[in-house]
Scaffold this motif. Structure first.
Motif, PDB file in Angstrom:
ATOM      1  N   GLU A  36      40.830  49.370  39.108  1.00 48.14           N
ATOM      2  CA  GLU A  36      42.269  49.391  39.405  1.00 48.14           C
ATOM      3  C   GLU A  36      42.517  49.812  40.850  1.00 48.14           C
ATOM      4  OE1 GLU A  36      46.387  51.647  37.965  1.00 48.14           O
ATOM      5  OE2 GLU A  36      44.495  52.020  36.904  1.00 48.14           O
ATOM      6  N   GLU A  37      41.780  50.804  41.322  1.00 45.59           N
ATOM      7  CA  GLU A  37      42.004  51.355  42.663  1.00 45.59           C
ATOM      8  C   GLU A  37      41.426  50.471  43.758  1.00 45.59           C
ATOM      9  OE1 GLU A  37      43.092  53.939  45.740  1.00 45.59           O
ATOM     10  OE2 GLU A  37      43.701  53.964  43.636  1.00 45.59           O
ATOM     11  N   GLU A  38      40.227  49.963  43.571  1.00 50.59           N
ATOM     12  CA  GLU A  38      39.499  49.346  44.676  1.00 50.59           C
ATOM     13  C   GLU A  38      39.390  47.825  44.623  1.00 50.59           C
ATOM     14  OE1 GLU A  38      39.181  51.234  46.919  1.00 50.59           O
ATOM     15  OE2 GLU A  38      38.564  53.226  46.297  1.00 50.59           O
ATOM     16  N   ILE A  39      39.695  47.206  43.496  1.00 50.50           N
ATOM     17  CA  ILE A  39      39.500  45.757  43.422  1.00 50.50           C
ATOM     18  C   ILE A  39      40.798  45.035  43.060  1.00 50.50           C
ATOM     19  CG2 ILE A  39      38.187  43.870  42.360  1.00 50.50           C
ATOM     20  CD1 ILE A  39      35.890  45.788  41.902  1.00 50.50           C
ATOM     21  N   PHE A  40      41.327  45.282  41.863  1.00 45.77           N
ATOM     22  CA  PHE A  40      42.459  44.481  41.409  1.00 45.77           C
ATOM     23  C   PHE A  40      43.825  45.091  41.717  1.00 45.77           C
ATOM     24  CE2 PHE A  40      39.050  42.521  39.042  1.00 45.77           C
ATOM     25  CZ  PHE A  40      39.429  41.187  38.994  1.00 45.77           C
ATOM     26  N   GLY A  41      43.888  46.394  41.929  1.00 50.47           N
ATOM     27  CA  GLY A  41      45.165  47.018  42.263  1.00 50.47           C
ATOM     28  C   GLY A  41      46.164  47.042  41.124  1.00 50.47           C
ATOM     29  N   ARG A  42      45.705  46.928  39.900  1.00 48.23           N
ATOM     30  CA  ARG A  42      46.592  46.968  38.738  1.00 48.23           C
ATOM     31  C   ARG A  42      45.789  47.429  37.534  1.00 48.23           C
ATOM     32  NH1 ARG A  42      46.928  40.402  37.692  1.00 48.23           N
ATOM     33  NH2 ARG A  42      45.662  40.408  35.800  1.00 48.23           N
ATOM     34  N   LYS A  43      46.492  47.793  36.448  1.00 48.73           N
ATOM     35  CA  LYS A  43      45.799  48.338  35.287  1.00 48.73           C
ATOM     36  C   LYS A  43      45.439  47.280  34.254  1.00 48.73           C
ATOM     37  CE  LYS A  43      45.920  52.182  32.006  1.00 48.73           C
ATOM     38  NZ  LYS A  43      46.651  53.392  31.553  1.00 48.73           N
ATOM     39  N   ASP A  44      46.330  46.285  34.052  1.00 48.54           N
ATOM     40  CA  ASP A  44      46.051  45.307  32.996  1.00 48.54           C
ATOM     41  C   ASP A  44      45.051  44.267  33.463  1.00 48.54           C
ATOM     42  OD1 ASP A  44      47.506  42.488  33.556  1.00 48.54           O
ATOM     43  OD2 ASP A  44      48.717  44.096  34.405  1.00 48.54           O
ATOM     44  N   ALA A  45      44.144  43.889  32.546  1.00 50.25           N
ATOM     45  CA  ALA A  45      43.135  42.852  32.801  1.00 50.25           C
ATOM     46  C   ALA A  45      43.435  41.680  31.880  1.00 50.25           C
ATOM     47  CB  ALA A  45      41.735  43.410  32.576  1.00 50.25           C
ATOM     48  N   LEU A  46      44.630  41.104  32.034  1.00 52.38           N
ATOM     49  CA  LEU A  46      45.141  40.047  31.175  1.00 52.38           C
ATOM     50  C   LEU A  46      45.653  38.899  32.042  1.00 52.38           C
ATOM     51  CD1 LEU A  46      47.268  42.458  28.964  1.00 52.38           C
ATOM     52  CD2 LEU A  46      45.116  41.383  28.227  1.00 52.38           C
ATOM     53  N   TRP A  47      45.297  37.650  31.673  1.00 48.15           N
ATOM     54  CA  TRP A  47      45.721  36.485  32.453  1.00 48.15           C
ATOM     55  C   TRP A  47      46.128  35.354  31.506  1.00 48.15           C
ATOM     56  CZ3 TRP A  47      41.233  39.238  33.253  1.00 48.15           C
ATOM     57  CH2 TRP A  47      41.131  39.956  34.459  1.00 48.15           C
ATOM     58  N   TRP A  48      47.433  35.062  31.439  1.00 48.38           N
ATOM     59  CA  TRP A  48      47.898  33.911  30.672  1.00 48.38           C
ATOM     60  C   TRP A  48      47.621  32.629  31.445  1.00 48.38           C
ATOM     61  CZ3 TRP A  48      49.282  33.625  25.764  1.00 48.38           C
ATOM     62  CH2 TRP A  48      49.800  34.744  25.111  1.00 48.38           C
ATOM     63  N   SER A  49      47.255  31.556  30.729  1.00 47.95           N
ATOM     64  CA  SER A  49      47.055  30.265  31.370  1.00 47.95           C
ATOM     65  C   SER A  49      48.414  29.696  31.790  1.00 47.95           C
ATOM     66  CB  SER A  49      46.349  29.300  30.412  1.00 47.95           C
ATOM     67  OG  SER A  49      47.179  29.033  29.290  1.00 47.95           O
ATOM     68  N   PRO A  50      48.456  28.784  32.773  1.00 40.19           N
ATOM     69  CA  PRO A  50      49.729  28.210  33.235  1.00 40.19           C
ATOM     70  C   PRO A  50      50.548  27.577  32.123  1.00 40.19           C
ATOM     71  CG  PRO A  50      47.986  27.687  34.781  1.00 40.19           C
ATOM     72  CD  PRO A  50      47.327  28.326  33.597  1.00 40.19           C
ATOM     73  N   LYS A  51      49.896  26.923  31.163  1.00 39.10           N
ATOM     74  CA  LYS A  51      50.627  26.304  30.055  1.00 39.10           C
ATOM     75  C   LYS A  51      50.984  27.322  28.969  1.00 39.10           C
ATOM     76  CE  LYS A  51      48.732  21.616  30.521  1.00 39.10           C
ATOM     77  NZ  LYS A  51      47.898  21.828  31.721  1.00 39.10           N
ATOM     78  N   GLY A  52      50.427  28.522  29.065  1.00 38.87           N
ATOM     79  CA  GLY A  52      50.770  29.582  28.124  1.00 38.87           C
ATOM     80  C   GLY A  52      50.107  29.477  26.770  1.00 38.87           C
ATOM     81  N   ASP A  53      49.065  28.637  26.631  1.00 36.35           N
ATOM     82  CA  ASP A  53      48.430  28.465  25.326  1.00 36.35           C
ATOM     83  C   ASP A  53      47.150  29.277  25.169  1.00 36.35           C
ATOM     84  OD1 ASP A  53      47.093  27.009  27.203  1.00 36.35           O
ATOM     85  OD2 ASP A  53      46.911  25.175  26.004  1.00 36.35           O
ATOM     86  N   ARG A  54      46.652  29.845  26.268  1.00 41.56           N
ATOM     87  CA  ARG A  54      45.448  30.654  26.187  1.00 41.56           C
ATOM     88  C   ARG A  54      45.579  31.919  27.026  1.00 41.56           C
ATOM     89  NH1 ARG A  54      41.441  25.433  26.522  1.00 41.56           N
ATOM     90  NH2 ARG A  54      41.469  24.982  24.281  1.00 41.56           N
TER      91      ARG A  54
END
Length: 802
Positions: A235-253
């Motif tokens: 969170e601190e050194e790489i992604f800058g956020r706490k959640d590790a979640l990524w919705w696909s553009p179409k929202g199905d995965r």
């Protein structure tokens, strides 16, 4: 006293009706005229013969602690909603229509607000109790409010809002397995619909709508396996956020990351509470430099239709060595949503890019790259990766005329042999992010440190242009002609037709809307102000901000330092016959820019304004925005060349501005890496060069800091190569030190200051110390005390000549 008060309040009717005063009016008038003439003569003499008169008696407004909030730009997190703009403010979520904003959802008790894509629902995240104050244990109570149920279409919005506040009529849903008693770790709306996922007890759950009674479990995390979250170092050194979640553009995965949390070593955070006999101690996973075990991550994809999750087999050539997960991004490749994952080795100078397939659950290795010596990869280089047809676009170093700049590389995907990336012909500057591609017009948008390194601007590049022609013919700066917009941060809509541009400098921040479809081939950008907030603009103009002098000075035949000098407005305006003290504000960390052309109002501005002193900022070797020639100079030797450059340039600036700055009253102030630089600069300077120093939350040896940050810049350098500021402290016998640190600092542990304190005591060196119990790295709830302590310390420091 009473009479003076009456006169100040205005004309007194009872005294005005006195007949004796009327009869003697002529004599009184003559006497008053004589007195006024004498006072005018005295005033003129003071102006002519007292150099500091203007500063001492009619000085401009001084900044104070309340200005830190009142001058902060009140709007953030902009997004397009049809033809309007939605933004977050201190009051809540506001809609801007035709230049006028209205509140559509109010903030409750400081809770965080997250609106759904269609603004029908608003998620409220109210922080839950965290007795040990461990940042890794931060959770919140989550409720979702249905804000779209109108009472009647003819009822004015404001009246409906008032009715709802009085009757609490909104439909509210408590989210979590235990409803209102649940503590949620993360939450993520689907960008296309009103479904969402949340993390509770290290597991991910899905709900198709806030009204649904049940939840679908997506993952199987537990005590040792954490799903959908990053640990502290990621969170601190790489992604800058706490959640590790990524919705696909179409929202199905949904893609998510998981890690094993029981292998890395812990540090203990200790908090102190009134009426508690014992301290509350909690453990934080924190891998330090040279740690044998680092957090290990896996990637998975969950399919909404089948309700099935698959852990992905990431096929890296050197699969036995440790790899950081560097970036995760869904991209459209020839009309199909594909997941790209990027990995880097422990020292972060090699990357491997993979493309993941849902059906086979395999991430195929598509591209590998090894950085040239003294270079490294950053998360931002691949975080904004984008695609067009079968080509990926990301950032890599590109050698140009004796330097190397972060530029946009293109990689055409293949099913056979790996291809070599090609670079777009943009110019000699650093690209900081890729913002997307308009596929209809074949236009790519990106941010860059240009036209000057201290600036940020939004550019467009014509992908359909003649690649053999000069870059200028294909490149267009979209924010360069916007008035007062030298530091631009743009957010582009999904269709790549409009951009919300937040201008952070050089004066009062403001926000504009740029119509991208009308600016493809024009030198002048067509834009309009989002809203006219005259109250904020006036407050900003009346604040008495300092005068800024930007300059550059030669360090050597190869390097030039950039400087930014802030002078109190009234001091700058007066006759320059007496020099003022100067605070050197230093950070100095790799790729940092301290002289950026943006409005800066920090605690140093408040302190400097109150004490009527100047602030000097310097960017030398190690700083960002000017290519790898500058950036890589600190590789493997943190605390060396960047310290040398600061000291050298201070001397040059003091000489160049000798009519303004007093060389006998120079202080240095820094926080975090800047605290490390402060101590290092005093150690390396000539005796008595600095009159005093303020070091807040300093690193005293990067062997005590986290492995991810340190090894990115130090590589595999041995411990003997690390700068230890506690080994050379004799200059602090004559340079007065104020050391400040939070006892609950999860970032730079108090261990750093404890070792420094012990060594200062062993040497018999007197110093000032201020510790803050239950305070983390930013000391955010003690800002007023920090400002007061710094002000008093500097007042004493600058009171007498050496």
């Amino acid at each position: 006293m009473t009479a003076e008060a009456d006169l100040l309040e205005g004309y007194d009717e009872e005294l005005g009706g006195n007949e004796a005063q009327k009869r003697d009016c002529k004599g009184i008038t003559t006497a008053v005229l004589v007195v006024v003439i004498i006072l005018a003569m005295i005033f003129a003499a003071l102006v002519l013969f007292t150099p500091l008169f203007a500063s001492a008696h009619i000085g401009s407004k001084r900044l104070n602690i309340s200005d830190l909030r009142s001058l902060r730009y009140p709007y953030a997190e902009f997004a397009f909603s049809e033809n309007n703009v939605v933004m977050q403010s201190w009051e809540g979520v506001e809609m801007v229509e035709n230049g006028v904003s209205r509140l559509i959802f109010g903030r409750e008790n400081g809770a965080e607000i997250s609106p759904s894509a269609d603004l029908k629902y608003f998620a409220l995240m109210d922080h839950a109790l965290n007795p040990g104050m461990n940042p890794q244990n931060e959770t919140f109570h989550l409720k979702i409010v249905n804000n779209n149920e109108r009472l009647h279409s003819l009822i004015p919005y404001e009246i409906e809002e008032l009715f709802r506040e009085l009757s609490d009529s909104r439909i509210t849903h408590d989210i979590g397995l235990r409803k209102e008693e649940s503590v949620i770790q993360a939450f993520k709306w689907n960008g296309k619909r009103n479904d969402f996922v949340f993390v509770e007890s290290n597991k991910i759950y899905y709900k198709s709508a806030p009204e649904d009674e049940g939840s679908i479990r997506v993952s199987h995390g537990g005590e040792n396996t954490v799903d959908g979250l990053f640990d502290w170092v990621y969170e601190e050194e790489i992604f800058g956020r706490k959640d590790a979640l990524w919705w696909s553009p179409k929202g199905d995965r949904l893609a998510y990351a998981s890690y094993d949390n029981h292998l890395t070593k812990n540090v203990t955070l200790r908090s102190y509470h009134r009426l508690h006999s014992y301290t509350i101690d909690t453990n934080l996973h924190y891998p330090k430099t040279f740690a044998k075990v680092l957090p290990s991550y896996t990637l998975s994809i969950w399919d909404k239709k089948t309700e099935q999750a698959k852990q992905l087999d990431v096929q890296l050539k050197d699969s036995l060595s440790y790899h950081y997960l560097l970036a995760v991004k869904w991209v459209d490749i020839n009309g199909t949503d594909r997941l790209v994952s990027v990995w880097t080795n422990r020292y972060q100078n090699e990357v491997a890019l993979t493309i993941c397939d849902w059906e086979s659950a395999i991430c195929h290795l598509e591209f590998e790259y090894k950085y040239a010596p003294r270079r490294w990869v950053a998360h931002d280089d691949f975080n904004t990766i984008t695609s067009y047809e079968n080509t990926l676009y990301f950032l890599l170093p590109h050698d140009i005329r004796g330097n190397a700049y972060q530029q946009i590389a293109t990689l055409r995907l293949s099913t056979g042999n790996p291809r070599t990336p090609q670079f777009l012909q943009l110019g000699a500057f650093d690209v900081t992010s890729i913002d997307g591609i308009n596929k209809e017009t074949k236009t790519l948008y990106y941010h860059a440190a240009a036209p000057r390194p201290q600036q940020r601007s939004l550019f467009s590049f014509n992908l359909a242009g003649d690649s053999s022609r000069m870059a200028k013919s294909n490149v267009n700066c979209l924010t360069c002609t916007i008035t007062n917009c030298t530091w631009a941060q743009a957010q582009i809509d999904e269709e790549m037709k409009k951009a919300i541009v937040s201008c952070k400098g050089p004066v009062a921040p403001h926000t504009t809307i740029v119509n991208l479809t009308r600016n493809l081939d024009k030198e002048e950008t067509e834009y309009s102000e989002l809203l006219e907030d005259r109250t904020y603009q006036t407050r900003f103009e009346d604040a008495g901000l300092p005068v800024i002098i930007s300059d550059k000075f030669k360090i050597s035949d190869e390097y030039v330092a950039l400087t930014k000098l802030s002078i109190p407005k009234d001091v700058y305006a007066r006759e320059k016959t007496r020099a003022i003290p100067v605070i050197v504000h230093v950070y100095g960390g790799p790729n940092d820019q301290n002289t950026k052309d943006a409005t800066q109002i920090g605690i140093e501005e408040i302190v400097a304004s109150g004490q009527q002193v100047a602030i000097l900022r310097i960017d030398g070797r190690g700083s960002g925005g000017r290519g790898w020639k500058y950036r890589s100079a600190v590789y493997g030797q943190l605390g060396t060349v960047e310290v040398e450059d600061q000291l050298k340039v201070i001397k040059v600036v003091l000489k160049a501005y000798k009519h303004l700055l007093d060389p006998n009253r120079v202080a240095v102030f820094g926080w975090s890496y800047g605290g490390f630089m402060t101590l290092s600069m005093v150690n390396e300077a000539a005796e008595n060069f600095f009159k005093c120093a303020i070091s807040v939350a300093p690193v005293t040896n990067f062997a005590y800091y986290d492995a991810t940050y340190t090894e990115r810049y130090m590589g595999d350098a041995p411990l003997a190569s690390y700068s230890d500021v506690t080994r050379k402290l004799d200059n602090f016998k004559t340079t007065r030190l104020l050391l400040m640190h939070g006892l609950l600092d999860d970032n730079v542990h108090f261990q750093n200051s404890a070792i420094l304190i012990e060594e200062l005591q062993n040497r018999g060196i007197d110093f000032d110390l201020m510790v803050y119990p239950n305070q983390a790295h930013s000391l955010s709830s003690r800002t007023a005390h920090v400002v007061g302590k710094m002000s008093q310390f500097l007042k004493q420091c600058f009171a007498t000549e050496k």
